[in-house]
Design a protein around this motif. Structure first.
Motif, short mmCIF file in Angstrom:
data_model
loop_
_atom_site.label_atom_id
_atom_site.label_comp_id
_atom_site.label_asym_id
_atom_site.label_seq_id
_atom_site.Cartn_x
_atom_site.Cartn_y
_atom_site.Cartn_z
N SER A 86 0.85 -1.18 0.00
CA SER A 86 0.00 0.00 0.00
C SER A 86 0.89 1.24 0.00
CB SER A 86 -0.88 -0.02 1.26
OG SER A 86 -1.35 1.26 1.58
N VAL A 87 0.56 2.22 -0.82
CA VAL A 87 1.34 3.46 -0.81
C VAL A 87 1.08 4.23 0.48
CG1 VAL A 87 1.75 5.66 -1.98
CG2 VAL A 87 1.48 3.58 -3.32
N ALA A 88 -0.14 4.16 1.01
CA ALA A 88 -0.42 4.82 2.29
C ALA A 88 0.47 4.25 3.39
CB ALA A 88 -1.89 4.68 2.64
N LEU A 121 3.38 2.78 2.90
CA LEU A 121 4.73 3.20 2.53
C LEU A 121 5.01 4.59 3.09
CD1 LEU A 121 6.47 2.91 -0.90
CD2 LEU A 121 6.13 5.15 0.09
N VAL A 122 4.08 5.54 2.89
CA VAL A 122 4.25 6.91 3.36
C VAL A 122 4.35 6.96 4.88
CG1 VAL A 122 3.14 9.19 3.51
CG2 VAL A 122 3.22 7.97 1.32
N ALA A 123 3.46 6.24 5.57
CA ALA A 123 3.48 6.23 7.04
C ALA A 123 4.78 5.64 7.56
CB ALA A 123 2.29 5.44 7.57
N SER A 124 5.23 4.55 6.97
CA SER A 124 6.47 3.91 7.38
C SER A 124 7.66 4.84 7.13
CB SER A 124 6.67 2.59 6.64
OG SER A 124 7.91 2.01 6.97
N HIS A 125 7.67 5.48 5.96
CA HIS A 125 8.77 6.38 5.61
C HIS A 125 8.86 7.55 6.59
CE1 HIS A 125 11.68 8.68 3.46
NE2 HIS A 125 10.81 9.64 3.18
N GLY A 151 -7.28 0.25 -2.14
CA GLY A 151 -6.14 -0.65 -2.31
C GLY A 151 -6.18 -1.73 -1.26
N ALA A 152 -5.04 -2.32 -0.97
CA ALA A 152 -4.97 -3.47 -0.07
C ALA A 152 -5.50 -3.16 1.33
CB ALA A 152 -3.53 -3.95 0.04
N MET A 153 -5.24 -1.96 1.83
CA MET A 153 -5.60 -1.62 3.20
C MET A 153 -6.72 -0.59 3.27
SD MET A 153 -3.65 -3.68 4.71
CE MET A 153 -3.92 -3.22 6.41
N GLY A 154 -7.54 -0.53 2.22
CA GLY A 154 -8.62 0.46 2.20
C GLY A 154 -8.21 1.66 1.37
N GLU A 155 -8.54 2.86 1.86
CA GLU A 155 -8.20 4.08 1.11
C GLU A 155 -6.70 4.13 0.87
OE1 GLU A 155 -8.35 8.83 1.80
OE2 GLU A 155 -10.16 7.71 2.36
N ASP A 156 -6.31 4.47 -0.35
CA ASP A 156 -4.90 4.45 -0.70
C ASP A 156 -4.56 5.64 -1.57
OD1 ASP A 156 -2.26 3.52 -0.82
OD2 ASP A 156 -2.85 1.49 -1.36
N TYR A 157 -3.28 5.83 -1.84
CA TYR A 157 -2.77 6.87 -2.71
C TYR A 157 -2.45 6.20 -4.04
CZ TYR A 157 -1.97 9.15 1.82
OH TYR A 157 -2.10 9.68 3.08
N LEU A 158 -3.15 6.57 -5.11
CA LEU A 158 -3.03 5.88 -6.40
C LEU A 158 -2.14 6.68 -7.34
CD1 LEU A 158 -6.79 4.85 -6.73
CD2 LEU A 158 -4.92 3.65 -5.57
N GLU A 211 3.35 16.60 -1.26
CA GLU A 211 2.07 17.04 -0.69
C GLU A 211 1.27 15.94 -0.01
OE1 GLU A 211 0.78 20.51 -3.87
OE2 GLU A 211 0.56 18.41 -4.48
N LEU A 212 1.73 14.70 -0.11
CA LEU A 212 0.93 13.59 0.45
C LEU A 212 0.73 13.76 1.95
CD1 LEU A 212 2.38 10.47 -1.40
CD2 LEU A 212 0.20 11.64 -1.81
N PRO A 213 -0.51 13.63 2.41
CA PRO A 213 -0.78 13.76 3.84
C PRO A 213 -0.32 12.51 4.59
CG PRO A 213 -2.79 13.18 2.69
CD PRO A 213 -1.73 13.38 1.63
N SER A 214 -0.07 12.69 5.86
CA SER A 214 0.27 11.55 6.69
C SER A 214 -0.96 10.70 6.92
CB SER A 214 0.81 12.03 8.04
OG SER A 214 0.94 10.93 8.91
N PRO A 215 -0.89 9.39 6.61
CA PRO A 215 -2.03 8.52 6.89
C PRO A 215 -2.30 8.40 8.39
CG PRO A 215 -0.46 7.44 5.41
CD PRO A 215 0.20 8.68 5.95
#
Length: 197
Positions: free
Chosen positions: A82-84, A86-90, A160-167, A191-195
């Motif tokens: 999930s990109v969401a 990925l962003v949270a982990s990063h 996506g895999a975990m629900g709402e995602d960044y596509l 600009e991506l918000p923190s999940p």
């Protein structure tokens, strides 16, 4: 000038060229790393956040290469279903001082993706997710683009895999058209918000 003079000059010049090349290419300690290339995530790799097998689930996948050979448990990138995630982990890793070398995410502008409606709930049959629309997964190496080279549709009605995602889409017009049809905003990597917010 003697033949020995020319030989000595050629030797010294050759040594200078070799030293310059060694400086450009980096040394064996990995001080100057070569650019990372995306890898296939289709061989049973499990997401570093949730542990789900990436290729078995809907949505975009991603991978992040960090400096200093992290993550420590393997060569290569951290990987995500999930990109969401990925962003949270990063965000967490960046706060701990990890330096991102390169990152890659599924690029929906370069793959033939499907939008699928789940009719079984996908959660043991209780119907909780019934009727939700999901985007297909594409986790082979050629499906990935660099994280800053794409735009992300955020807040759409497609999951996506975990629900709402960044596509992610590398084509701005395709991203805008997707958002127009399915809702959401088109944002850059920065600009991506923190999940987690």
């Amino acid at each position: 000038m003697t033949a020995d003079g020319w030989s000595r000059r050629r030797f010294l010049a050759g040594g200078a060229v070799a030293a310059a090349l060694a400086g450009c290419l980096g040394d064996d300690d990995g001080e100057e790393e070569l650019p990372a290339e995306p890898i296939d995530l289709t061989e049973g790799q499990a997401c570093d956040v949730c542990g789900m097998v990436i290729a078995d689930h809907y949505g975009p996948a991603g991978q992040l290469f960090y400096a200093d050979g992290k993550p420590d448990d393997r060569d290569g990138p951290a990987w995500f279903d999930s990109v969401a995630e990925l962003v949270a982990s990063h965000e967490g890793r960046r706060e701990r001082g990890w330096e991102l070398r390169e990152g890659f995410v599924t690029d929906y502008s370069t793959v033939d993706y499907d939008l699928l409606e789940r009719d079984d709930g996908g959660d043991g049959g209780d119907g909780e997710n019934e009727g939700e629309t999901y985007i297909s997964s594409h986790a082979s190496s050629e499906a990935f683009a660099e994280v800053t080279a794409v735009e992300y549709v955020v807040g759409s009605d497609v999951e996506g895999a975990m629900g709402e995602d960044y596509l992610p889409f590398s084509d701005s017009e395709e991203a805008a058209a997707f958002a127009e049809e399915h809702g959401g905003d088109v944002l850059s990597w920065e600009e991506l918000p923190s999940p987690n917010a």
